[in-house]
Design a protein around this motif. Structure first.
Motif, mmCIF file in Angstrom:
data_model
loop_
_atom_site.group_PDB
_atom_site.id
_atom_site.type_symbol
_atom_site.label_atom_id
_atom_site.label_comp_id
_atom_site.label_asym_id
_atom_site.label_seq_id
_atom_site.Cartn_x
_atom_site.Cartn_y
_atom_site.Cartn_z
ATOM 1 N N UNK A 176 18.916 44.611 28.036
ATOM 2 C CA UNK A 176 19.235 43.218 27.707
ATOM 3 C C UNK A 176 20.729 42.934 27.777
ATOM 4 N N UNK A 177 21.521 43.972 28.019
ATOM 5 C CA UNK A 177 22.959 43.756 28.156
ATOM 6 C C UNK A 177 23.758 44.082 26.912
ATOM 7 N N UNK A 178 23.138 44.757 25.944
ATOM 8 C CA UNK A 178 23.865 45.157 24.740
ATOM 9 C C UNK A 178 24.961 46.151 25.124
ATOM 10 N N UNK A 215 15.526 41.497 32.648
ATOM 11 C CA UNK A 215 16.263 40.591 31.751
ATOM 12 C C UNK A 215 16.025 39.144 32.145
ATOM 13 N N UNK A 216 15.972 38.264 31.170
ATOM 14 C CA UNK A 216 15.674 36.868 31.466
ATOM 15 C C UNK A 216 16.803 36.248 32.277
ATOM 16 N N UNK A 217 16.405 35.264 33.079
ATOM 17 C CA UNK A 217 17.401 34.572 33.900
ATOM 18 C C UNK A 217 17.721 33.201 33.324
ATOM 19 N N UNK A 256 14.225 39.645 24.048
ATOM 20 C CA UNK A 256 14.259 38.213 23.716
ATOM 21 C C UNK A 256 15.265 37.932 22.599
ATOM 22 N N UNK A 257 15.394 38.881 21.668
ATOM 23 C CA UNK A 257 16.254 38.661 20.505
ATOM 24 C C UNK A 257 17.696 38.393 20.906
ATOM 25 N N UNK A 258 18.174 39.095 21.937
ATOM 26 C CA UNK A 258 19.558 38.867 22.361
ATOM 27 C C UNK A 258 19.744 37.453 22.910
#
Length: 352
Positions: free
Chosen positions: A19-21, A185-187, A153-155
């Motif tokens: 997610x990019x954390x 990951x979502x766009x 989703x949380x991020x």
């Protein structure tokens, strides 16, 4: 998507990375220690990745405050007593409107309790465990796959609303192994972090703060927060219903307890009992819509929890006295069994 067999705690770590954390600050505590152990190996190998085992939970949450203020995607994790220690920092982060993800793998309490699975942190998570008028978005997965999906989703939710998001599991979900496929990951387009302290060259300084000594300004800030929470209540409610079309008795349960209850529901239906399930996925905002959809046809509700009746209060508010709400729970790390829940179903279906 390729599936891999992973422990729940490790799936959280992998989902966070995907997610990019970029930053994790935490302190070990059972039953979530595999999560920081996973990130300790993985995060430093990622460009810009930072893993730091803080000297305490209090230090860790304040490191989260700093990284979030600088615009980083940041996460911390702990288990019940550790989350209690972080409450002051969580209140500060909510007051300063900073996005971050907080993982709580709940164990039995109160106090140090034990290391067995429990759901006894519901009040702390959903009612504001720290001081002041603030809310966390609280997500409650019931499988390792859902843990991975909800962590990612949380991020996005945290960044969209500039608000802390808690993913609340329990010792069973943290420790069990299941197949999991990680989604892309979502766009979705998220708001720019033009508020972050990323260097003030060419612009006015940004101030990250939750201190308002002028009461009029603090009231204005709190009303702004409440407007945000109302928007979250309108847009971000998640839940699942099963077998509710003809149900006369509806069980309300979340997380591990929901999947145990589903086994009991199938056994009850095999014996001709019309029983269904409402599973809240967001514990805050709590879903009231599924109760409205069944309130006229259902005769009674049964709330099942691994505590002594915390979500029960929100279920009673949703039902608002229109139908009886019963409760069955185990505490101290004891997990209700399908046969125990089936016994409760039979009692209520039989009119006891």
């Amino acid at each position: 998507m390729e599936k891999v067999l992973m422990k729940g705690n490790e799936a959280i770590g992998e989902a966070a990375i995907r997610a990019g954390c970029k930053c994790f600050f935490g302190y070990p505590i059972t039953p979530q220690s595999e999560l920081p152990a996973y990130l300790a190996k993985k995060l430093p190998k990622i460009e810009g990745g930072v893993f730091l085992q803080a000297e305490s939970e209090v230090a860790a949450i304040n490191m989260v405050y700093g990284a979030a203020g600088a615009g980083a995607r940041v996460m911390t994790s702990s288990s019940s007593p550790g989350i209690s220690l972080k409450q002051e920092g969580i209140s500060y982060i909510a007051g300063a409107e900073l996005p971050c993800v907080i993982i709580n793998i709940v164990r039995g309490g109160p106090g140090l309790g034990d290391i067995q699975p429990a759901q006894s942190d519901y009040f702390q998570a959903t009612k504001g465990g720290g001081h002041g008028d603030y809310k966390l978005i609280v997500l409650a997965p019931s499988s390792i796959q859902e843990i991975a999906d909800l962590v990612m989703d949380a991020f996005d939710l945290a960044d969209r609303y500039r608000n802390p998001v808690m993913v609340m599991g329990d010792g069973a979900l943290g420790q069990m192994m299941e197949p999991v496929a990680f989604k892309e990951p979502s766009a979705v387009e998220l708001p720019p972090k033009d508020w972050a302290t990323t260097g003030m060259k060419g612009r006015k300084p940004n101030l990250i703060n939750s201190l308002y000594l002028d009461p009029e300004k603090l009231e204005k800030h709190n009303l702004k927060l409440q407007a945000k929470y109302k928007e979250i209540q309108e847009k971000e409610v998640r839940y699942e219903t099963k077998y509710c079309e003809d149900a006369e008795l509806v069980i309300v349960a979340y997380g591990t307890t929901a999947r145990i209850a589903e086994t009991a529901i199938r056994q009850g239906r095999a014996e001709g009992i019309k029983v269904g399930l409402i599973r809240p996925i967001t514990l805050w905002p709590f879903p009231t819509k599924p109760f409205e959809e069944v309130i006229n046809s259902v005769k009674q509700f049964l709330t099942i929890e691994m505590n002594l009746g915390q979500m029960l209060e929100d279920v009673k508010l949703a039902v608002n006295g229109r139908k009886p709400v019963h409760f069955y729970g185990r505490t101290g790390g004891m997990v209700p069994t399908p046969s125990e829940i089936l016994t409760q179903i039979k009692k209520l279906a039989g009119g006891e």
